[in-house]
Scaffold this motif. Structure first.
Motif, PDB file in Angstrom:
ATOM      1  N   ARG A 585      53.036  63.687  47.788  1.00 42.00           N
ATOM      2  CA  ARG A 585      53.690  63.202  48.997  1.00 42.00           C
ATOM      3  C   ARG A 585      53.334  61.742  49.272  1.00 42.00           C
ATOM      4  N   VAL A 586      54.191  61.113  50.064  1.00 38.81           N
ATOM      5  CA  VAL A 586      53.972  59.720  50.409  1.00 38.81           C
ATOM      6  C   VAL A 586      52.558  59.534  50.960  1.00 38.81           C
ATOM      7  N   ASN A 587      51.925  58.447  50.534  1.00 37.67           N
ATOM      8  CA  ASN A 587      50.563  58.056  50.919  1.00 37.67           C
ATOM      9  C   ASN A 587      49.474  58.884  50.250  1.00 37.67           C
ATOM     10  N   ASP A 588      49.836  59.785  49.324  1.00 39.84           N
ATOM     11  CA  ASP A 588      48.810  60.431  48.504  1.00 39.84           C
ATOM     12  C   ASP A 588      48.195  59.385  47.570  1.00 39.84           C
ATOM     13  N   GLY A 589      46.959  59.596  47.226  1.00 42.14           N
ATOM     14  CA  GLY A 589      46.283  58.689  46.310  1.00 42.14           C
ATOM     15  C   GLY A 589      44.794  58.700  46.571  1.00 42.14           C
ATOM     16  N   MET A 590      44.020  58.918  45.522  1.00 38.38           N
ATOM     17  CA  MET A 590      42.570  59.013  45.648  1.00 38.38           C
ATOM     18  C   MET A 590      41.925  57.667  45.326  1.00 38.38           C
ATOM     19  N   THR A 591      40.880  57.352  46.067  1.00 39.46           N
ATOM     20  CA  THR A 591      40.097  56.161  45.758  1.00 39.46           C
ATOM     21  C   THR A 591      39.099  56.507  44.668  1.00 39.46           C
ATOM     22  N   VAL A 592      39.089  55.704  43.618  1.00 34.41           N
ATOM     23  CA  VAL A 592      38.128  55.878  42.531  1.00 34.41           C
ATOM     24  C   VAL A 592      37.400  54.556  42.346  1.00 34.41           C
ATOM     25  N   LYS A 593      36.095  54.590  42.428  1.00 38.92           N
ATOM     26  CA  LYS A 593      35.302  53.368  42.307  1.00 38.92           C
ATOM     27  C   LYS A 593      35.057  53.026  40.841  1.00 38.92           C
ATOM     28  N   GLY A 594      35.084  51.740  40.563  1.00 42.70           N
ATOM     29  CA  GLY A 594      34.752  51.272  39.218  1.00 42.70           C
ATOM     30  C   GLY A 594      33.286  51.491  38.920  1.00 42.70           C
ATOM     31  N   ASN A 595      32.936  51.388  37.650  1.00 43.64           N
ATOM     32  CA  ASN A 595      31.565  51.715  37.251  1.00 43.64           C
ATOM     33  C   ASN A 595      30.871  50.596  36.491  1.00 43.64           C
ATOM     34  N   SER A 596      31.354  49.358  36.657  1.00 43.77           N
ATOM     35  CA  SER A 596      30.724  48.189  36.029  1.00 43.77           C
ATOM     36  C   SER A 596      30.779  48.220  34.513  1.00 43.77           C
ATOM     37  N   THR A 597      31.863  48.768  33.972  1.00 49.46           N
ATOM     38  CA  THR A 597      32.099  48.606  32.549  1.00 49.46           C
ATOM     39  C   THR A 597      32.878  47.315  32.355  1.00 49.46           C
ATOM     40  N   PHE A 598      33.208  46.978  31.122  1.00 52.80           N
ATOM     41  CA  PHE A 598      33.954  45.755  30.859  1.00 52.80           C
ATOM     42  C   PHE A 598      35.384  45.863  31.381  1.00 52.80           C
ATOM     43  N   SER A 599      35.881  44.750  31.884  1.00 53.53           N
ATOM     44  CA  SER A 599      37.301  44.553  32.114  1.00 53.53           C
ATOM     45  C   SER A 599      37.768  43.507  31.121  1.00 53.53           C
ATOM     46  N   TYR A 600      39.009  43.621  30.667  1.00 52.44           N
ATOM     47  CA  TYR A 600      39.556  42.681  29.675  1.00 52.44           C
ATOM     48  C   TYR A 600      40.714  41.939  30.337  1.00 52.44           C
ATOM     49  N   THR A 601      40.567  40.629  30.477  1.00 54.65           N
ATOM     50  CA  THR A 601      41.539  39.881  31.253  1.00 54.65           C
ATOM     51  C   THR A 601      41.698  38.480  30.677  1.00 54.65           C
ATOM     52  N   ILE A 602      42.232  37.577  31.485  1.00 51.24           N
ATOM     53  CA  ILE A 602      42.416  36.193  31.071  1.00 51.24           C
ATOM     54  C   ILE A 602      41.403  35.329  31.810  1.00 51.24           C
ATOM     55  N   PRO A 603      41.087  34.159  31.289  1.00 50.95           N
ATOM     56  CA  PRO A 603      40.032  33.329  31.897  1.00 50.95           C
ATOM     57  C   PRO A 603      40.238  33.042  33.376  1.00 50.95           C
ATOM     58  N   GLU A 604      41.464  32.768  33.774  1.00 50.58           N
ATOM     59  CA  GLU A 604      41.699  32.364  35.160  1.00 50.58           C
ATOM     60  C   GLU A 604      41.319  33.443  36.160  1.00 50.58           C
ATOM     61  N   GLU A 605      41.434  34.699  35.778  1.00 52.15           N
ATOM     62  CA  GLU A 605      41.051  35.761  36.709  1.00 52.15           C
ATOM     63  C   GLU A 605      39.552  35.764  36.948  1.00 52.15           C
ATOM     64  N   ALA A 606      38.798  35.233  36.016  1.00 46.80           N
ATOM     65  CA  ALA A 606      37.347  35.144  36.169  1.00 46.80           C
ATOM     66  C   ALA A 606      36.911  33.751  36.597  1.00 46.80           C
ATOM     67  N   GLY A 607      37.872  32.919  37.014  1.00 43.24           N
ATOM     68  CA  GLY A 607      37.521  31.584  37.486  1.00 43.24           C
ATOM     69  C   GLY A 607      37.245  30.591  36.383  1.00 43.24           C
ATOM     70  N   MET A 608      37.968  30.709  35.281  1.00 38.71           N
ATOM     71  CA  MET A 608      37.788  29.808  34.141  1.00 38.71           C
ATOM     72  C   MET A 608      39.143  29.252  33.717  1.00 38.71           C
ATOM     73  N   SER A 609      39.097  28.203  32.929  1.00 35.01           N
ATOM     74  CA  SER A 609      40.318  27.540  32.482  1.00 35.01           C
ATOM     75  C   SER A 609      40.639  27.922  31.043  1.00 35.01           C
ATOM     76  N   SER A 610      41.811  28.495  30.826  1.00 36.35           N
ATOM     77  CA  SER A 610      42.254  28.831  29.470  1.00 36.35           C
ATOM     78  C   SER A 610      42.345  27.582  28.609  1.00 36.35           C
ATOM     79  N   GLU A 611      42.853  26.532  29.221  1.00 32.99           N
ATOM     80  CA  GLU A 611      43.066  25.295  28.465  1.00 32.99           C
ATOM     81  C   GLU A 611      41.754  24.723  27.963  1.00 32.99           C
ATOM     82  N   LYS A 612      40.735  24.710  28.817  1.00 35.07           N
ATOM     83  CA  LYS A 612      39.438  24.172  28.396  1.00 35.07           C
ATOM     84  C   LYS A 612      38.722  25.116  27.438  1.00 35.07           C
TER      85      LYS A 612
END
Length: 1003
Positions: A585-612
């Motif tokens: 039903r609408v608004n269903d959804g469980m909160t699940v906390k992260g567990n400090s494993t690795f995330s895989y992303t791009i530099p800018e999301e971590a405050g870094m410059s891809s270009e540099k």
């Protein structure tokens, strides 16, 4: 007062209704008083705001243009024609001809590439005497009509997002991107409330069925665009969400009462009117409760003027939906006339502008519409143009346009939105998946014919066997796969190939339904559903799954992020924006906390410059060109986010086998801090080992020797006066250079059962000789820093004794397997195909063969490949997991491995007063490293004083910096084909790369 509003009035109440209620009530003073208060409250609540362009209605530029335009040109300003930049030059010429002849107010651009679209727009504007309003249908950004651009999530996905600031940011970026293309108006967002799951046209394009959620999300997108200087146009008034037909092909019926329309369908538009949205689009609908004549809503004066403008009080820009749609049936030009009479300011997608202008002029002459009304509409259009600064229009810059439209900062928002949308609908203590040492995991892609991006991302977290089952698979094929899956403790199943629209059950196949039914009933399963939320209804028992994640869309980025969520890379907070059935039903959804494993992303999301950060590419290639190594691999993480992981070159200089992410390396001396060291730290926590004890307490053979009083803290900090190294094998060589046959043989036997290399075996009795050699070795004359690996030959046995478990099994069970670092192992040749293992040296002295899969270090090789000084193999990603655990003070993936206090003690500089930089086992920056230049620094100049790491003789290196959250891992086989190659050091490659990482951190 609020109770009166809730009990007496359902939704928004018109003044006519208030008057009716007043007349119906008995004339008691109390009830008159309450209704008067209600009127006052409604006036204060429902007052519409002026749109931002309203201030320009009497602007000098607008007045000047009004004076210059003829009546035909003023009418033309109310018309928007269409262009398709994907088409040929003849198509463009036809549009230019219309602009020259008829001077339309705007152009709607459809499909095309970014550069071609912007180029056409530039030419249109250059050709037009009055600047054109350029519009687009960009519900999920320019990507809806323009290829090669960032595609933001569909509205249904966004309806699940709880952080409206992200929605605003998306709207802001819509505006920034459209301005780059030369576009001033976006026919978006969709403000319809989708209350009919089978809706064939709105459906996933809506933010959902909760009116407040839809209203707020619609406004946040709109406000973002307006703040960027682009005109948002919310659609489709009075509400297309509860229709069963498509207005592109027929006239849909909205059968509801006026009260229902006030309360639900028109609610978002009232909300937007209050907030001051610039534009609203009228839909082609039959709405009998608002106009019983049968006239389509977009052409109805009762609906556009009476309901939208007068009752709701909207004072912004009103435009029709495409006037050529089948929901509008009229003679050429007549629909345009009726649209303007109804109260629209502009008509979109005009198929024949010449006839439309003529028809409007004719209507003026007949008194159906006044010239003053045309003038007022024209003034509004010009005010919009003035607000978007079209009076000083500058052509769109074509250079690097596609690159700018795909800025990594836009992708950061895209990623955040997808992550925030992911909705957990079932979780029986299985998400996030952890305790990996206890699991045997399989993944199945239900609806794919090959390994998916979802499955590839899963590989980053632990060992998983992958399977696929196509949508058209047979019962037999499913039975065979089902049998294979019986051996696994957990099945992670992706449901793929789900269509956006309801036709054909959203593309769900019977074999998918069967597979989901069986897996749910028989296996501990986690399902990730990549598709329209409504399609969940076609899976009868999926709600009984141990875990269920709704991912809404089947893009590769969504697949990758959903895989990360499975293992806890980030929190899950999404809420279902629609009702699927009684289970979901609408608004269903469980909160699940992260567990400090690795995330895989791009530099800018971590405050870094891809270009540099890309400077690493250049340095890595330079190392290959200069033959510092045949190939290498680099991983960079920041704050637990892997932002860079690239491979360069080949295993060897013959360029036969390219380096890949799953390539397995000999870690050499990195073994010291990844093999015995985590075990010793764990034993410290368990009070079984004390670094301030004498080493002889744990290695009694040292009692009575010159090493009896060596303190472990000194030993681990490399200032215990131990010799750097002993070449044990050389003690067995005769004068002719031949190995002692009492120690070594080239064939295995019961007596020679320690395998040193592919073709060399050792008598285990020689191990006693090696330990005696360490015991009897002389101490160095002074207590100062001198790197020594001798004690690390002893630690595995010490650990084995204290842990009461074989050393290798202990490290794997306690650290590597729970971390998901399943590739970390000794004697790689026993665990991996040789084509996956990077070779090291062509040893022409001791083993006289190419070393591959066997440890390069001779001493470790003589320890049956299992030692504390060297011998570990593994992938770059798995090494990073272990170091990230250190960086997170002993915690990773939902588990504490080592206490913070112990990690802090081992990673701090132990004896700075001796000018000894070392930690306990770990290497540290040079004393006063930050004062050195890059050539003399170790590691990078910018590395923090609390940073730590280690290197390996074969060309490996790992360094972690708690101050910045930076982790740097470098892998190479610089000793190939010979250890004499020192170009890696001479070229300062690792230090240069390391500094490039720090330089890439954004201020």
């Amino acid at each position: 007062m609020l109770n009166i509003l809730n009990n007496k009035v359902f939704g928004w109440v018109s003044w006519n209704e208030l008057k009716r209620k007043l007349l119906e009530m008995k004339p008691t003073p109390k009830k008159y008083f309450l209704l008067i208060l209600l009127c006052i409250l409604l006036i204060s609540v429902a007052k519409a705001a002026d749109p931002p362009f309203a201030v320009f209605k009497n602007d000098p530029w607008v007045n000047e243009k009004m004076d210059q335009l003829s009546i035909d040109e003023k009418i033309a300003q109310l018309m928007m024609i269409t262009a398709y930049p994907k088409q040929n030059e003849a198509s463009k010429a036809a549009v230019l001809d219309k602009i020259r002849k008829f001077k339309p107010g705007g152009v709607l651009v459809m499909q095309g590439t970014p550069v071609k679209t912007a180029s056409w727009i530039n030419q249109f504007q250059a050709f037009s005497e009055t600047p054109l309003l350029i519009a687009i249908d960009g519900e999920w950004g320019p990507a809806m009509r323009t290829d090669s651009t960032i595609q933001y999530p569909y509205a249904q996905s966004l309806g699940a997002v709880q952080d409206t600031a992200l929605i605003y940011q998306m709207g802001l970026e819509f505006g920034e991107q459209l301005k780059l293309l030369g576009i001033q108006m976006n026919f978006a967002p969709v403000a319809d409330i989708n209350t009919t799951p089978s809706n064939p046209v709105i459906n996933f394009r809506s933010f959902g069925e909760d009116k407040q959620n839809v209203a707020e999300k619609t406004w946040m997108v709109s406000k973002g665009m307006q703040d960027a200087g682009v005109i948002p146009v919310a659609k489709h008034f009075p509400g297309h969400g509860d229709t069963k037909t498509d207005s592109h092909v027929t006239l849909p019926l909205v059968p509801h009462s006026k009260g229902r329309l006030d309360s639900i369908e028109s609610y978002p538009f009232r909300y937007l009117s209050e907030k001051g949205i610039s534009g609203i689009m009228t839909a082609h609908l039959s709405v009998p409760a608002l106009d019983s004549s049968g006239k389509t809503s977009s052409l109805s004066k009762k609906i556009v003027t009476g309901y939208l403008k007068e009752e709701i009080g909207y004072r912004g820009f009103i435009v029709t939906d495409a006037i050529g749609m089948k929901g509008v049936r009229s003679d050429p030009g007549r629909a345009e006339v009726e649209a303007l009479i109804a109260g629209n300011d502009m008509v979109e997608f005009v198929p024949d502008i010449e006839k439309a202008i003529s028809a409007v002029k004719d209507a003026i002459s007949k008194g159906e519409i006044t010239e003053a009304a045309i003038e007022e509409k024209c003034r509004k259009i010009l005010a919009l143009k003035r607000w978007t600064r079209l009076q000083e229009y500058r052509a769109a810059e074509l250079k690097d346009l596609t690159k700018k439209l795909n800025s990594p900062f836009f992708e950061v928002t895209q990623r955040k939105l997808i992550k925030a949308s992911l909705t957990v609908l079932a979780n029986q203590r299985v998400l996030p998946v952890q305790n990996l040492e206890k699991e045997k995991i399989a993944s199945v892609s239900l609806g794919s014919s090959s390994k998916s991006a979802f499955q590839t991302m899963l590989d980053n977290y632990t060992q998983i066997d992958h399977f696929v089952l196509s949508k058209n698979a047979t019962e037999k094929e499913w039975a065979q796969l089902r049998s294979k899956l019986s051996n696994y403790s957990l099945v992670i199943a992706a449901i793929e190939g789900i269509h956006r629209y309801p036709a054909g059950n959203y593309g769900v196949s019977s074999i998918q339904q069967k597979a989901v039914e069986d897996l749910t009933a028989e296996k501990r399963s986690v399902f990730v559903f990549f598709g329209n939320a409504y399609a969940l209804k076609h899976f009868s028992n999926i709600h009984h799954a141990k875990g269920l994640i709704l991912a809404y869309q089947g893009t590769d980025l969504t697949r990758e992020l959903a895989a990360q969520l499975v293992f806890g890379a980030f929190d899950a907070n999404g809420k279902l924006p629609v009702t699927v059935d009684t289970r979901f039903r609408v608004n269903d959804g469980m909160t699940v906390k992260g567990n400090s494993t690795f995330s895989y992303t791009i530099p800018e999301e971590a405050g870094m410059s891809s270009e540099k950060l890309a400077l690493i590419d250049t340095i890595a290639q330079m190392g290959i060109d200069e033959k510092a190594y045949p190939g290498c691999q680099v991983l960079v993480a920041k704050d637990g986010n892997v932002v860079y992981h690239k491979c360069f070159g080949y295993f060897t200089y013959n360029e036969a086998q390219p380096v890949e992410k799953n390539s397995v390396y000999d870690w050499a001396s990195l073994t010291k801090v990844t093999g015995p060291l985590p075990a010793l730290m764990k034993l410290v926590d368990e009070k079984k080992f004390n670094v301030d004890d004498k080493l002889s307490k744990y290695w009694p053979d040292f009692i009575g020797s010159n090493k009896e009083n060596l303190v472990i803290r000194d030993v681990l900090a490399h200032q215990a006066q131990l010799r750097p190294y002993i070449s044990y094998w050389m003690n067995t060589v005769d004068k002719e250079g031949n190995l002692d046959t009492h120690v070594f043989r080239h064939e295995p036997s019961e007596e020679f059962n320690i395998r040193v290399s592919d073709k060399l075996y050792m008598n285990p009795n020689y191990l006693t000789e090696m330990m005696d050699t360490i015991r009897n070795s002389k101490l160095l004359p002074r207590k100062r820093y001198t790197y020594s690996g001798l004690s690390f030959f002893l630690f595995p046995s010490i650990i084995e004794h204290l842990a009461r478990q074989p050393y290798e099994a202990y490290t794997k069970d306690t650290f590597y397997k729970p971390l998901g670092a399943y590739t970390i192992t000794y004697n790689a040749y026993q665990h991996f195909p040789m084509r996956q293992i990077v070779p090291t040296e062509n040893d022409d002295l001791f083993r006289k063969e190419m070393v591959c899969g066997f440890v390069h270090d001779e001493g470790a090789a003589m320890m049956n490949g299992i030692s504390g000084n060297a011998g570990l193999f593994g992938t770059t990603n798995d090494l990073a997991k272990l170091f990230q655990m250190y960086l997170q003070k002993g915690y990773f993936g939902g588990r504490r491995y080592i206490s913070e206090e112990t990690v802090d003690d081992f990673t701090r500089t132990q004896f700075p007063e001796n000018r000894n930089r070392r930690g306990l086992g770990f290497d540290k920056p040079l004393i006063d490293n930050n004062k050195k230049d890059l050539l003399d620094a170790y590691p990078a100049v910018s590395a923090g004083k609390s940073s730590f790491g280690h290197g390996g003789f074969t060309g490996t290196f790992a360094w972690a910096d708690p101050q910045t959250g930076v982790l740097f891992v470098f892998m190479s086989n610089r000793v190939h084909p010979s250890r004499e190659n020192n170009r890696l050091y001479q070229l300062n490659i690792r230090t240069e790369m390391h500094q490039a990482i720090y330089n890439s951190i954004l201020p």
